[in-house]
Design a protein around this motif. Structure first.
Motif, PDB file in Angstrom:
ATOM      1  N   THR A 274       0.826  -1.191   0.000  1.00 39.41           N
ATOM      2  CA  THR A 274       0.000   0.000   0.000  1.00 39.41           C
ATOM      3  C   THR A 274       0.869   1.253   0.000  1.00 39.41           C
ATOM      4  OG1 THR A 274      -1.674  -1.178   1.267  1.00 39.41           O
ATOM      5  CG2 THR A 274      -1.859   1.218   1.193  1.00 39.41           C
ATOM      6  N   PRO A 275       0.602   2.218  -0.910  1.00 40.12           N
ATOM      7  CA  PRO A 275       1.415   3.437  -0.949  1.00 40.12           C
ATOM      8  C   PRO A 275       1.107   4.348   0.230  1.00 40.12           C
ATOM      9  CG  PRO A 275      -0.407   3.601  -2.485  1.00 40.12           C
ATOM     10  CD  PRO A 275      -0.446   2.198  -1.947  1.00 40.12           C
ATOM     11  N   ALA A 276       1.952   5.354   0.404  1.00 42.41           N
ATOM     12  CA  ALA A 276       1.775   6.283   1.523  1.00 42.41           C
ATOM     13  C   ALA A 276       0.700   7.319   1.251  1.00 42.41           C
ATOM     14  CB  ALA A 276       3.104   6.981   1.816  1.00 42.41           C
ATOM     15  N   ASP A 277       0.321   7.492   0.000  1.00 37.68           N
ATOM     16  CA  ASP A 277      -0.683   8.495  -0.356  1.00 37.68           C
ATOM     17  C   ASP A 277      -1.646   7.900  -1.374  1.00 37.68           C
ATOM     18  OD1 ASP A 277      -2.044  10.868  -0.492  1.00 37.68           O
ATOM     19  OD2 ASP A 277      -0.506  11.959  -1.613  1.00 37.68           O
ATOM     20  N   ASP A 278      -2.851   8.494  -1.458  1.00 38.47           N
ATOM     21  CA  ASP A 278      -3.800   8.065  -2.478  1.00 38.47           C
ATOM     22  C   ASP A 278      -3.209   8.309  -3.863  1.00 38.47           C
ATOM     23  OD1 ASP A 278      -5.695   7.488  -0.508  1.00 38.47           O
ATOM     24  OD2 ASP A 278      -6.492   9.522  -0.542  1.00 38.47           O
ATOM     25  N   ILE A 279      -3.623   7.480  -4.819  1.00 32.64           N
ATOM     26  CA  ILE A 279      -3.141   7.609  -6.195  1.00 32.64           C
ATOM     27  C   ILE A 279      -4.332   7.498  -7.142  1.00 32.64           C
ATOM     28  CG2 ILE A 279      -1.749   6.559  -8.032  1.00 32.64           C
ATOM     29  CD1 ILE A 279       0.142   5.533  -5.875  1.00 32.64           C
ATOM     30  N   ALA A 280      -4.393   8.401  -8.111  1.00 28.29           N
ATOM     31  CA  ALA A 280      -5.379   8.298  -9.192  1.00 28.29           C
ATOM     32  C   ALA A 280      -4.648   8.452 -10.522  1.00 28.29           C
ATOM     33  CB  ALA A 280      -6.464   9.353  -9.050  1.00 28.29           C
ATOM     34  N   LEU A 281      -5.049   7.654 -11.503  1.00 29.34           N
ATOM     35  CA  LEU A 281      -4.451   7.670 -12.827  1.00 29.34           C
ATOM     36  C   LEU A 281      -5.566   7.760 -13.860  1.00 29.34           C
ATOM     37  CD1 LEU A 281      -2.072   4.584 -12.335  1.00 29.34           C
ATOM     38  CD2 LEU A 281      -1.515   6.978 -11.875  1.00 29.34           C
ATOM     39  N   LEU A 282      -5.331   8.533 -14.925  1.00 31.22           N
ATOM     40  CA  LEU A 282      -6.336   8.706 -15.975  1.00 31.22           C
ATOM     41  C   LEU A 282      -5.624   8.805 -17.317  1.00 31.22           C
ATOM     42  CD1 LEU A 282      -9.296   9.319 -16.866  1.00 31.22           C
ATOM     43  CD2 LEU A 282      -8.794  11.737 -16.392  1.00 31.22           C
ATOM     44  N   VAL A 283      -6.071   8.010 -18.284  1.00 30.73           N
ATOM     45  CA  VAL A 283      -5.489   8.017 -19.624  1.00 30.73           C
ATOM     46  C   VAL A 283      -6.579   8.339 -20.636  1.00 30.73           C
ATOM     47  CG1 VAL A 283      -4.144   6.751 -21.333  1.00 30.73           C
ATOM     48  CG2 VAL A 283      -3.838   6.251 -18.901  1.00 30.73           C
ATOM     49  N   LEU A 284      -6.303   9.324 -21.517  1.00 31.02           N
ATOM     50  CA  LEU A 284      -7.228   9.730 -22.577  1.00 31.02           C
ATOM     51  C   LEU A 284      -6.492   9.614 -23.911  1.00 31.02           C
ATOM     52  CD1 LEU A 284      -8.427  13.054 -20.877  1.00 31.02           C
ATOM     53  CD2 LEU A 284      -9.529  10.818 -20.713  1.00 31.02           C
ATOM     54  N   ARG A 285      -6.993   8.769 -24.805  1.00 29.79           N
ATOM     55  CA  ARG A 285      -6.337   8.571 -26.110  1.00 29.79           C
ATOM     56  C   ARG A 285      -7.249   9.052 -27.228  1.00 29.79           C
ATOM     57  NH1 ARG A 285      -5.628   4.262 -30.123  1.00 29.79           N
ATOM     58  NH2 ARG A 285      -3.503   4.360 -30.958  1.00 29.79           N
ATOM     59  N   ASN A 286      -6.697   9.850 -28.122  1.00 25.95           N
ATOM     60  CA  ASN A 286      -7.471  10.428 -29.225  1.00 25.95           C
ATOM     61  C   ASN A 286      -7.732   9.372 -30.290  1.00 25.95           C
ATOM     62  OD1 ASN A 286      -8.597  11.885 -31.282  1.00 25.95           O
ATOM     63  ND2 ASN A 286      -6.883  13.299 -31.542  1.00 25.95           N
ATOM     64  N   GLU A 287      -9.007   9.078 -30.487  1.00 23.50           N
ATOM     65  CA  GLU A 287      -9.406   8.163 -31.557  1.00 23.50           C
ATOM     66  C   GLU A 287     -10.325   8.839 -32.560  1.00 23.50           C
ATOM     67  OE1 GLU A 287      -8.537   5.257 -32.523  1.00 23.50           O
ATOM     68  OE2 GLU A 287      -7.092   4.940 -30.909  1.00 23.50           O
ATOM     69  N   GLY A 288     -10.334  10.171 -32.591  1.00 22.94           N
ATOM     70  CA  GLY A 288     -11.188  10.911 -33.513  1.00 22.94           C
ATOM     71  C   GLY A 288     -12.256  11.673 -32.744  1.00 22.94           C
ATOM     72  N   PHE A 289     -12.431  12.962 -33.067  1.00 25.14           N
ATOM     73  CA  PHE A 289     -13.299  13.815 -32.286  1.00 25.14           C
ATOM     74  C   PHE A 289     -14.649  14.046 -32.956  1.00 25.14           C
ATOM     75  CE2 PHE A 289     -10.966  15.274 -28.662  1.00 25.14           C
ATOM     76  CZ  PHE A 289      -9.678  14.891 -28.977  1.00 25.14           C
ATOM     77  N   MET A 290     -15.631  14.436 -32.143  1.00 25.07           N
ATOM     78  CA  MET A 290     -16.923  14.869 -32.640  1.00 25.07           C
ATOM     79  C   MET A 290     -16.756  16.173 -33.410  1.00 25.07           C
ATOM     80  SD  MET A 290     -19.295  14.292 -29.280  1.00 25.07           S
ATOM     81  CE  MET A 290     -18.316  15.482 -28.375  1.00 25.07           C
ATOM     82  N   PRO A 291     -17.642  16.461 -34.365  1.00 24.85           N
ATOM     83  CA  PRO A 291     -17.587  17.755 -35.046  1.00 24.85           C
ATOM     84  C   PRO A 291     -17.797  18.885 -34.048  1.00 24.85           C
ATOM     85  CG  PRO A 291     -19.035  16.229 -36.200  1.00 24.85           C
ATOM     86  CD  PRO A 291     -18.687  15.603 -34.891  1.00 24.85           C
ATOM     87  N   PRO A 292     -17.212  20.072 -34.307  1.00 22.60           N
ATOM     88  CA  PRO A 292     -17.383  21.189 -33.388  1.00 22.60           C
ATOM     89  C   PRO A 292     -18.858  21.515 -33.173  1.00 22.60           C
ATOM     90  CG  PRO A 292     -15.697  21.685 -35.031  1.00 22.60           C
ATOM     91  CD  PRO A 292     -16.362  20.414 -35.465  1.00 22.60           C
ATOM     92  N   GLY A 293     -19.202  21.880 -31.948  1.00 24.53           N
ATOM     93  CA  GLY A 293     -20.558  22.309 -31.637  1.00 24.53           C
ATOM     94  C   GLY A 293     -21.525  21.190 -31.343  1.00 24.53           C
ATOM     95  N   VAL A 294     -21.101  19.927 -31.501  1.00 28.50           N
ATOM     96  CA  VAL A 294     -21.980  18.801 -31.196  1.00 28.50           C
ATOM     97  C   VAL A 294     -21.795  18.425 -29.748  1.00 28.50           C
ATOM     98  CG1 VAL A 294     -22.554  16.405 -31.700  1.00 28.50           C
ATOM     99  CG2 VAL A 294     -21.935  17.948 -33.550  1.00 28.50           C
ATOM    100  N   ARG A 295     -22.882  18.442 -29.019  1.00 32.75           N
ATOM    101  CA  ARG A 295     -22.804  18.150 -27.593  1.00 32.75           C
ATOM    102  C   ARG A 295     -22.995  16.667 -27.375  1.00 32.75           C
ATOM    103  NH1 ARG A 295     -25.095  21.684 -22.723  1.00 32.75           N
ATOM    104  NH2 ARG A 295     -24.814  20.215 -21.030  1.00 32.75           N
ATOM    105  N   GLY A 296     -22.057  16.036 -26.712  1.00 31.64           N
ATOM    106  CA  GLY A 296     -22.142  14.612 -26.426  1.00 31.64           C
ATOM    107  C   GLY A 296     -22.483  14.374 -24.985  1.00 31.64           C
ATOM    108  N   PRO A 297     -23.096  13.249 -24.662  1.00 31.40           N
ATOM    109  CA  PRO A 297     -23.443  12.944 -23.279  1.00 31.40           C
ATOM    110  C   PRO A 297     -22.208  12.591 -22.469  1.00 31.40           C
ATOM    111  CG  PRO A 297     -23.933  11.072 -24.671  1.00 31.40           C
ATOM    112  CD  PRO A 297     -23.490  12.175 -25.583  1.00 31.40           C
ATOM    113  N   ALA A 298     -22.338  12.704 -21.153  1.00 24.64           N
ATOM    114  CA  ALA A 298     -21.220  12.364 -20.273  1.00 24.64           C
ATOM    115  C   ALA A 298     -20.903  10.889 -20.357  1.00 24.64           C
ATOM    116  CB  ALA A 298     -21.550  12.746 -18.832  1.00 24.64           C
TER     117      ALA A 298
END
Length: 310
Positions: A274-298
């Motif tokens: 167990t580490p001495a502090d909490d740890i969070a990791l997040l990876v975001l990889r670009n696989e192609g974006f929505m067109p500008p102005g299109v709102r996507g759900p969470a």
């Protein structure tokens, strides 16, 4: 006490054995009850954590996504780190934060910050507006929940907005800057000095975003809390995060889950538990974006991936 010992002696060997057996049974039943209650408490804690730090789907707004979290308290599912990724009409917005302290004591602050972000990320046209909303929400929470120690509480925070086409902008309040993974290249994006952590000093009236460059298709952004880079081994040496990211990128396909598995494995080996502090990791990889102005759900999938708890 003397009379009690005499009575035990008068029972003889069979009676003493019976008394010992009864006492042992009582102790075992009490232990089983305590273990059941502990397991129940851990289930409740895990449910609360999943309700606040919700599992992320594997794909959000053209990004492949993976996340992992580990609490510094042995056996606990609750920690003081936070993250979220939302697809909005302004772009994909991500937050990574680290509440002072860890465990249950920090969990209320995590809930307050994430709850505000999930509204502000959609409502505010720029990241500066999101950050000011978070500052006000944190101030209200601390004054209500920690009135005697408001000045001692704070949150480090990184806000990132990834726009259509891969342009990235950010606001940083005392948090580690992210890394961009491009093939086998690993580059920390640190374009400016961060603001102080939220809760330490008031923010400027109009916080200025900074450019993080672009995230081309196939590249990944790695966000983390300082528990990862500050993890130490038995000799006191810090975790070599850039070296591990480069090694993972060479050995694994640059997929978010593969990156997380490689970093997690290296962290476990380095910390030896167990580490001495909490740890969070997040990876975001670009696989192609929505067109500008299109709102996507969470949440863009009906098959969310569970948050990995180390």
């Amino acid at each position: 006490m003397i009379r009690f010992k005499g009575r035990v002696r008068s029972l003889g060997l069979p009676g003493a054995v019976l008394l010992f057996a009864v006492g042992t049974g009582v102790i075992l039943r009490a232990r089983r009850t305590l273990m059941r209650e502990l397991r129940q408490l851990r289930r409740v804690a895990a449910a609360a954590q999943n309700a606040v730090l919700r599992p992320l789907p594997p794909r959000i707004g053209g990004l492949d996504v993976a996340a992992a979290q580990v609490s510094a308290e042995h056996g606990a599912a609750i920690g003081g780190d936070l993250y979220e990724v939302l697809a909005t009409e302004h772009g994909v917005r991500a937050v990574m934060g680290d509440v002072r302290g860890h465990g249950i004591g920090a969990f209320g602050t995590v809930a307050a910050v994430l709850g505000c972000f999930r509204d502000a990320a959609y409502d505010e046209a720029d990241l500066g507006g999101v950050l000011r909303r978070l500052e006000r929400a944190l101030d209200r929470h601390l004054r209500q929940e920690h009135p005697g120690s408001v000045a001692e509480e704070f949150v480090t925070l990184l806000l990132v907005e990834i726009r259509a086409g891969g342009e990235m902008v950010a606001l940083n309040c005392g948090h580690p800057w992210p890394y961009r993974l491009s093939g086998t290249r690993v580059e920390q994006l640190a374009p400016a000095d961060p603001y102080p952590p939220l809760g330490v000093f008031p923010l400027p009236a109009v916080p200025a975003t900074v450019a993080l460059g672009h995230l081309p298709p196939g590249d990944a952004l790695f966000l983390y809390t300082d528990g990862a880079q500050d993890a130490r081994d038995a000799h006191g040496r810090f975790f070599p995060l850039p070296f591990v990211l480069a090694s993972v990128a060479r050995e694994e396909p640059l997929a978010p889950q593969a990156v997380l598995r490689g970093v997690q494995s290296a962290l476990v080996d380095h910390s030896q538990g167990t580490p001495a502090d909490d740890i969070a990791l997040l990876v975001l990889r670009n696989e192609g974006f929505m067109p500008p102005g299109v709102r996507g759900p969470a949440r863009t999938t009906t098959h969310p991936q569970p948050t990995t708890h180390l």
